[in-house]
Design a protein around this motif. Structure first.
Motif, PDB file in Angstrom:
ATOM      1  N   LEU A   1      -5.751   1.308   4.666  1.00  0.00           N
ATOM      2  CA  LEU A   1      -5.418  -0.007   5.207  1.00  0.00           C
ATOM      3  C   LEU A   1      -6.500  -0.487   6.172  1.00  0.00           C
ATOM      4  O   LEU A   1      -6.872  -1.669   6.163  1.00  0.00           O
TER       5      LEU A   1
ATOM      6  N   ASP B   1      -9.344  -1.684   3.975  1.00  0.00           N
ATOM      7  CA  ASP B   1      -9.012  -2.900   3.227  1.00  0.00           C
ATOM      8  C   ASP B   1      -8.973  -4.129   4.120  1.00  0.00           C
ATOM      9  O   ASP B   1      -9.311  -5.233   3.689  1.00  0.00           O
TER      10      ASP B   1
ATOM     11  N   GLU C   1       0.830  -1.200   0.000  1.00  0.00           N
ATOM     12  CA  GLU C   1       0.000   0.000   0.000  1.00  0.00           C
ATOM     13  C   GLU C   1       0.867   1.253   0.000  1.00  0.00           C
ATOM     14  O   GLU C   1       0.559   2.238  -0.684  1.00  0.00           O
TER      15      GLU C   1
END
Length: 236
Positions: A97, A100, A28
């Motif tokens: 994050l 996700d 990421e």
């Protein structure tokens, strides 16, 4: 004694991360032009996570925090410790994050888990989750298509109490409307799962490879395909 309710731990019992945290964080970061070593991120995460758990246990619930705030702090601190100092990048990176990790992007079902859940259902057991996870867990279970197996999902965040405190098991027993000796729990942690469920008066199974001399052999399962045969002895 006939079992009526089976509760499950989730992380490393039914689900696991697809890749180590450091690699997932690195990917990421790289997509945003940041170059950080995955090993550095892994080490930083472990240090920050341990400290956050010590200072703000169970997602800081008793201190008025939310799991969202708790995790954003962990991710930001992880990247700072790994050398990323651009605060303008840290917040959106941490938010992405967090979102996700509430999907199937970073999680996968462990081998044998679906078959074990089906087998337990065929025994006539009501099933539920008891996990030291945050509120994202229900969405994760939907994403990986395991949610349909459970009557309810009890996370430590929603329960305001975390394993190994037996209070979370007492809440599960109340939700399941069963007495302790009619319930069983399966998980991979000796203290949080096996011992805590036993202390709550439940039958307890430990999912762990290798032999142990500190628990009865019929309560140790080395793979999930051993669970249903072990449960059958409690179904008469």
């Amino acid at each position: 004694m006939k079992l009526k309710l089976l509760t499950w731990d989730v992380k490393d019992t039914l689900l696991r991360m697809r890749l180590p945290v450091g690699q997932q964080y690195q990917a990421e970061a790289r997509s945003r032009g940041l170059q950080v070593e995955s090993a550095t991120l892994e080490s930083s995460f472990r240090q920050v996570y341990r400290n956050q758990c010590r200072l703000f246990p169970n997602y800081g619930r008793s201190q008025g925090m939310t799991s969202h705030q708790w995790w954003l702090d962990v991710v930001c601190q992880t990247f700072r410790l790994a050398g990323v100092q651009d605060e303008k990048l840290l917040r959106p990176l941490s938010e992405k994050l967090f979102q996700d990790f509430s999907t199937a992007k970073y999680w996968e079902v462990l081998p044998g888990a679906r078959e074990a859940l089906i087998g337990c259902s065929e025994l006539g057991l009501k099933m539920a989750v008891v996990s030291n996870f945050d509120r994202r867990l229900e969405n994760i279970l939907r994403q990986v298509e395991l949610d349909g197996h459970f009557d309810f999902v009890l996370t430590s965040e929603s329960a305001d109490v975390a394993k190994p405190d037996v209070g979370i098991f007492h809440k599960a027993l109340k939700l399941g409307d069963v007495v302790p000796h009619h319930a069983a729990h399966v998980g991979d942690d000796f203290v949080n799962d096996y011992m805590a469920a036993r202390e709550a008066g439940m039958v307890s199974f430990l999912l762990q490879r290798g032999l142990r001399d500190d628990i009865p052999s019929d309560r140790l399962i080395q793979s999930l395909d051993q669970l249903v045969p072990r449960l059958r002895q409690f179904m008469n």
